[in-house]
Design a protein around this motif. Sequence first.
Motif, PDB file in Angstrom:
ATOM      1  N   ARG A  82      39.242  34.099  49.405  1.00  0.00           N
ATOM      2  CA  ARG A  82      38.803  35.377  48.679  1.00  0.00           C
ATOM      3  C   ARG A  82      39.942  36.204  48.641  1.00  0.00           C
ATOM      4  O   ARG A  82      39.713  37.424  47.849  1.00  0.00           O
ATOM      5  CB  ARG A  82      37.545  35.971  49.906  1.00  0.00           C
ATOM      6  N   ARG A  83      40.903  36.227  49.268  1.00  0.00           N
ATOM      7  CA  ARG A  83      42.129  37.019  49.384  1.00  0.00           C
ATOM      8  C   ARG A  83      43.022  36.737  48.138  1.00  0.00           C
ATOM      9  O   ARG A  83      43.677  37.715  47.582  1.00  0.00           O
ATOM     10  CB  ARG A  83      42.756  37.166  50.432  1.00  0.00           C
ATOM     11  N   ARG A  84      43.320  35.574  47.900  1.00  0.00           N
ATOM     12  CA  ARG A  84      44.275  35.068  46.957  1.00  0.00           C
ATOM     13  C   ARG A  84      44.264  35.665  45.456  1.00  0.00           C
ATOM     14  O   ARG A  84      43.047  36.272  44.972  1.00  0.00           O
ATOM     15  CB  ARG A  84      44.295  33.567  46.941  1.00  0.00           C
ATOM     16  N   PRO A  85      45.303  35.851  44.967  1.00  0.00           N
ATOM     17  CA  PRO A  85      45.542  36.285  43.663  1.00  0.00           C
ATOM     18  C   PRO A  85      44.942  35.323  42.750  1.00  0.00           C
ATOM     19  O   PRO A  85      44.665  34.153  42.901  1.00  0.00           O
ATOM     20  CB  PRO A  85      46.897  36.232  43.151  1.00  0.00           C
ATOM     21  N   GLY A  86      44.350  35.911  41.572  1.00  0.00           N
ATOM     22  CA  GLY A  86      44.199  34.932  40.393  1.00  0.00           C
ATOM     23  C   GLY A  86      42.613  34.379  40.433  1.00  0.00           C
ATOM     24  O   GLY A  86      42.009  33.442  39.813  1.00  0.00           O
ATOM     25  N   GLN A  87      41.623  35.032  41.453  1.00  0.00           N
ATOM     26  CA  GLN A  87      40.445  34.747  41.701  1.00  0.00           C
ATOM     27  C   GLN A  87      39.694  35.019  40.236  1.00  0.00           C
ATOM     28  O   GLN A  87      38.506  34.417  40.098  1.00  0.00           O
ATOM     29  CB  GLN A  87      39.663  35.526  42.565  1.00  0.00           C
ATOM     30  N   SER A  88      40.036  36.151  39.857  1.00  0.00           N
ATOM     31  CA  SER A  88      39.073  36.532  38.462  1.00  0.00           C
ATOM     32  C   SER A  88      40.027  37.482  37.547  1.00  0.00           C
ATOM     33  O   SER A  88      41.163  37.718  37.802  1.00  0.00           O
ATOM     34  CB  SER A  88      37.856  37.595  39.094  1.00  0.00           C
ATOM     35  N   GLU A  89      39.398  37.630  36.424  1.00  0.00           N
ATOM     36  CA  GLU A  89      40.237  38.491  35.590  1.00  0.00           C
ATOM     37  C   GLU A  89      40.475  40.030  36.093  1.00  0.00           C
ATOM     38  O   GLU A  89      41.485  40.494  35.629  1.00  0.00           O
ATOM     39  CB  GLU A  89      39.440  38.742  34.245  1.00  0.00           C
ATOM     40  N   LEU A  90      39.817  40.277  37.336  1.00  0.00           N
ATOM     41  CA  LEU A  90      39.874  41.574  37.520  1.00  0.00           C
ATOM     42  C   LEU A  90      41.534  41.794  38.363  1.00  0.00           C
ATOM     43  O   LEU A  90      41.953  42.705  38.599  1.00  0.00           O
ATOM     44  CB  LEU A  90      39.005  41.964  38.774  1.00  0.00           C
ATOM     45  N   THR A  91      41.684  40.656  38.842  1.00  0.00           N
ATOM     46  CA  THR A  91      43.106  40.582  39.667  1.00  0.00           C
ATOM     47  C   THR A  91      44.098  39.736  39.170  1.00  0.00           C
ATOM     48  O   THR A  91      43.847  39.167  37.818  1.00  0.00           O
ATOM     49  CB  THR A  91      42.765  40.029  41.271  1.00  0.00           C
ATOM     50  N   THR A  92      45.309  40.076  39.780  1.00  0.00           N
ATOM     51  CA  THR A  92      46.581  39.244  38.972  1.00  0.00           C
ATOM     52  C   THR A  92      46.317  38.041  38.781  1.00  0.00           C
ATOM     53  O   THR A  92      45.627  37.078  39.457  1.00  0.00           O
ATOM     54  CB  THR A  92      47.766  39.517  40.266  1.00  0.00           C
ATOM     55  N   PRO A  93      46.858  37.526  37.607  1.00  0.00           N
ATOM     56  CA  PRO A  93      46.671  36.105  37.091  1.00  0.00           C
ATOM     57  C   PRO A  93      47.433  35.037  38.061  1.00  0.00           C
ATOM     58  O   PRO A  93      47.526  33.896  37.665  1.00  0.00           O
ATOM     59  CB  PRO A  93      47.446  36.086  35.669  1.00  0.00           C
ATOM     60  N   ARG A  94      48.321  35.488  38.966  1.00  0.00           N
ATOM     61  CA  ARG A  94      49.016  34.503  39.707  1.00  0.00           C
ATOM     62  C   ARG A  94      47.911  33.558  40.471  1.00  0.00           C
ATOM     63  O   ARG A  94      46.911  34.020  40.830  1.00  0.00           O
ATOM     64  CB  ARG A  94      49.750  35.191  40.854  1.00  0.00           C
ATOM     65  N   SER A  95      48.080  32.291  40.358  1.00  0.00           N
ATOM     66  CA  SER A  95      47.269  31.398  40.955  1.00  0.00           C
ATOM     67  C   SER A  95      47.806  30.702  42.218  1.00  0.00           C
ATOM     68  O   SER A  95      48.075  29.508  42.187  1.00  0.00           O
ATOM     69  CB  SER A  95      46.866  30.338  39.983  1.00  0.00           C
TER      70      SER A  95
END
Lengths: 355, 355, 355, 355
Positions: A47-60
């Motif tokens: 839930r915290r990690r980056p790249g979960q959705s387009e809303l957040t940073t694209p880092r996966s």
Amino acid sequence: MAGSSYGTLFKLSTFGESHGEAIGGMIDGVPANFSLDLIAIQHELDRRRPGQSELTTPRSELDQVQFLSGIFEGKTTGTPIGFIILNTNVKSADYDHLKEVFRPSHADFTYQHKYGHRDYRGGGRSSARETACRVVAGAVAKQMLQSIGVQFSTYVSQVGMIAMNNKEFYSLSEIEATPVRCPDASMATQMMAHIDEIKQEGDSIGGAVQCIITGVPVGLGEPVFDKLHAELGKAMLSINAVKGFEIGSGFSSLGMKGSEHNDVFLANGQTKTNFSGGIQGGISNGMPIDFRVAFKPVATVMQTQETLDSSGNMVPFKGKGRHDACVLPRAVPIVEAMAAMVILDFYLRQKTTQL
Amino acid sequence: MAGSSYGTLFKLSTFGESHGEAIGGMIDGVPANFSLDLIAIQHELDRRRPGQSELTTPRSELDQVQFLSGIFEGKTTGTPIGFIILNTNVKSADYDHLKEVFRPSHADFTYQHKYGHRDYRGGGRSSARETACRVVAGAVAKQMLQSIGVQFSTYVSQVGMIAMNNKEFYSLSEIEATPVRCPDASMATQMMAHIDEIKQEGDSIGGAVQCIITGVPVGLGEPVFDKLHAELGKAMLSINAVKGFEIGSGFSSLGMKGSEHNDVFLANGQTKTNFSGGIQGGISNGMPIDFRVAFKPVATVMQTQETLDSSGNMVPFKGKGRHDACVLPRAVPIVEAMAAMVILDFYLRQKTTQL
Amino acid sequence: MAGSSYGTLFKLSTFGESHGEAIGGMIDGVPANFSLDLIAIQHELDRRRPGQSELTTPRSELDQVQFLSGIFEGKTTGTPIGFIILNTNVKSADYDHLKEVFRPSHADFTYQHKYGHRDYRGGGRSSARETACRVVAGAVAKQMLQSIGVQFSTYVSQVGMIAMNNKEFYSLSEIEATPVRCPDASMATQMMAHIDEIKQEGDSIGGAVQCIITGVPVGLGEPVFDKLHAELGKAMLSINAVKGFEIGSGFSSLGMKGSEHNDVFLANGQTKTNFSGGIQGGISNGMPIDFRVAFKPVATVMQTQETLDSSGNMVPFKGKGRHDACVLPRAVPIVEAMAAMVILDFYLRQKTTQL
Amino acid sequence: MAGSSYGTLFKLSTFGESHGEAIGGMIDGVPANFSLDLIAIQHELDRRRPGQSELTTPRSELDQVQFLSGIFEGKTTGTPIGFIILNTNVKSADYDHLKEVFRPSHADFTYQHKYGHRDYRGGGRSSARETACRVVAGAVAKQMLQSIGVQFSTYVSQVGMIAMNNKEFYSLSEIEATPVRCPDASMATQMMAHIDEIKQEGDSIGGAVQCIITGVPVGLGEPVFDKLHAELGKAMLSINAVKGFEIGSGFSSLGMKGSEHNDVFLANGQTKTNFSGGIQGGISNGMPIDFRVAFKPVATVMQTQETLDSSGNMVPFKGKGRHDACVLPRAVPIVEAMAAMVILDFYLRQKTTQL
């Protein structure tokens, strides 16, 4: 005293820079003989990690936690839980442009002056990546609290000036219904559109997280310096980008008279209203604990700003790489994790109040 | 862990109930070989004590601090400063009506359930009288900080909905010009009239205290959990009746974009704006530290409210005795004291950051 | 961090110089709702105070403890117990000869260099008078422990080279049968004669205190750094004049093989022998806890020795005033007090080991 | 409060069981901007590891430390140093016979009762393997102390009843000349023969480690509870198998009179004798710090002893696997590591004693 530990009896200590080999930590004072659900812990990290959705940073980043100790045959042993999260997706070259530059409203300048030496890659220790370790410890605490009936409802209640105007206990599925983690569907839609807009501008935006905790036993918190809400406040203000905290009525209490603000008792020991936010004299009274946390717009923007370099020159600077235009959705599990740690810590402390 | 201590290197521990023999405390970790001005300390206590003006409670407690140790030939010895303040004006009979009653929005109920036994006289340990000890320790800290160039400007910026709309560093004489401790003369007049009105109604009103600290060296604060503003937040939220805390732009940052909110550097290392409130990444950056504290309207009102007694019955309750309709003017030295303790503590911690 | 506090959950903090106005302290984390016997506390202080017998210094300080907080209607409230002991019999003029002199094997030299300023009167903070505060807190702890079945037997087992050759649990009346607090009547007679002899010579002599604690529940102590005997060791070594500590077999284990030293279990979980001193892996195993503490001969002797003054000159120095030739009898209640604080603290900590 | 941390400003926290994935820890409060020699740290670990010589257990664990954070471009950053040591040579099957058995004088029984659940493999957390983490942190501390002139001489002074009768500062090469780490060649030969003999018997033997530290600045240590030797005592007693500690003259002071025991000053501020062991009033006086630590014979012997199992039956038990007949040689770097951590911690604390 260097401040890398949180809690008194249930204590998390963390280490790690965003672009070192790994971040990690250890939890000391973990109650023994408790069956931990490790998958649920990883789920919180997700839930915290980056790249979960387009809303957040694209880092996966995978942010896979590895437990090294303190758990045996699925149960806590009472000895410290050590854990690490490898920094798998590290591209330090992304950050070479930061070596000599003090980014505005970041910690580059203050770290350099405090320590005389700093790991400039991706913010190093000042990166919000560190909060992944908090989520791990918070998830452990939350499981223990759930086993005694404590429940959390944590969500985004405001993005920019788009704000919910009620605060209630929402279920996890209501919160997770949208990537923005606002349980009010209509507000969520507006918030997402706004974030998208801000992102297009290469800018960033802040917001507020609301947290409501039910089932907290009466008596948690200490009367003078370690009031329950004082510790909650510190916990929240220690999260990157947090600028404000209020408990119960908070700043809105300024518009009320005492006769209105007092939480009148019912015969069952509950109160009609809950302006106190579940805490009186620093100690939980059994009503829902309710607080709100303000996050500023994050400092990294994709626009050019003038800034200072280490030679004392003004130079143009523009953020690059992978950044959130609005961190609020990812802040939700962090706020909840810190809250869970605080509540469990006071729960354990309370066990020692009488012989 | 019972939370009666504050600070890590410069540490205050306090004891005492409002109607016991005395309140007091000790300060451990006092830097040695420093000439203390004891009269200045008493003067700070006088700013906090009841009965200073018609605005505040008519109790005229002397609040005379007696130092018992740690000072020799006018200078600190480096050993703990122990001190007491006798409870000279105690009329416990004033409080017999509280023995069986849980006052709304007080700590009566929570103390009873936490401890199974409580000193009900005047709130006992939950009384704000405890804060007198904080003022003593804060005054010691402030003298030391002044010797290294740190200056405080702490004042009432809001009473009820009457609020100053600027925040600046005001001098002590500007602040002390009126009993309400608001340096804006016109606002002060309105505030005093408002408090008087509320008092006539037998009601109470809250407000906000603004604190600005200049001359803080770069580098104070620790990077993760013990961020400077996190600790300031805890310090403020531990004061009776505080419901909210914000640093720098605080909750108002929610209406800004990152590109606006970033504090752009000047070539001299200062910043054009100071939305950060003098703290970046949890560490002071040399700009003024600036925070705001919200105090709710105090719970004791001179109106009859229904409440719960210890037998589970609802009974009418009306405050009596001597109480402030608005504690804000007396809160000013308490806020300043806590701030001074925090800053000095981090100053000492910073001395250990490099070998 | 200045080290004036002891304990984690049950925590004593002390202040005061031997010739200041008062010494005192506060105990935080006192379990609530416990009926305290205040006379028993004073009785412990009387066992420590000077002038009890011809064996000890002729000073007849009253050492009357005054409780200022934390006790209401005879019971602990859970809030800090503050207390003071006035320095009633202070004759500072007795100590003017110490102003410029560094006495051999005293703390004068080290305090001066550490702090740059010191209260030279009677040793100031380094005086063993500080231990009176420990006795107060220890007496509180002991009452609580007795209520759960823990019993202490603490006595003088050696004076100079006159040593008991057994260690058993003796009753308080056996211990108090002679002023030297050695429960072996024949040894006690020899010890008293020896102390008298040493006193005539104007010299001093050391000795050992044995402490045996029964009824300690299984499970107290923490596994790594805070082993029960490690904390007992620190507690004892923090007492003035202590030079050594051993648990169970201690230094005598060096003459044994593992096969001899192992404490073989009985079917009831007890062990045949108790070389472990009741502690295995740092955690109590239910067997009697048993340790021994070595006190050096005190530094003040009534003979002339050359010493250094603050100007760097060698000057003749001879002790004067009122001093013990042998502090062992008075050390007994101090050792017991520290032990009680440690055990109670770990008892409270253990309450948090499982949820 | 679960006791997995050591130190106040320079603080080590450790985690890990002997047969889990890894042991590890983190050091918080590491002074920044210091060039660390990582090879020297690994070298200290090599001194502690099993299988160095025929004297010690044939296990050949590599004990390779991996640093995860806090070091950048070869220098400390001031943020926590996190590290792990993988448990590469784990054969848990070796320990299946321990699952239901409480070995005599081990921590099996106490862990089971304390926690209700335990990792029985190889002692789990109670294994001395944990001390490898202490050696890492101690090596960091030692490098920093060496840079300010502090030097350590730590060696085996006694094995069984074979004891050196002098104590001096020996060089590292003298100490490392034999695998037993006794710098007296003749004694070393006798000790090694004795250990070999004991090993043939399937038995074990204890001994003593002497530590001498020179170049410690005057003023380290705190006056009351945190006396320098009290903290050293706790540090040493927290090491597995330690049963006794003495500073300076220690237990031998019992045979001396005060007039003999006093360390008379020289004009240069040093003392003629050093019975105080470099510490007066709890504070270093600039003379060599000198203490001795007693290690019992380890509990694991290759002989059959009757013991208790978890069902309450008496069963025959015989150690197997890889164990030291005498741990003293490997204890040397552990004692030194703990001493270095204590001294550096007090060095940092002392920096805050004056403003």
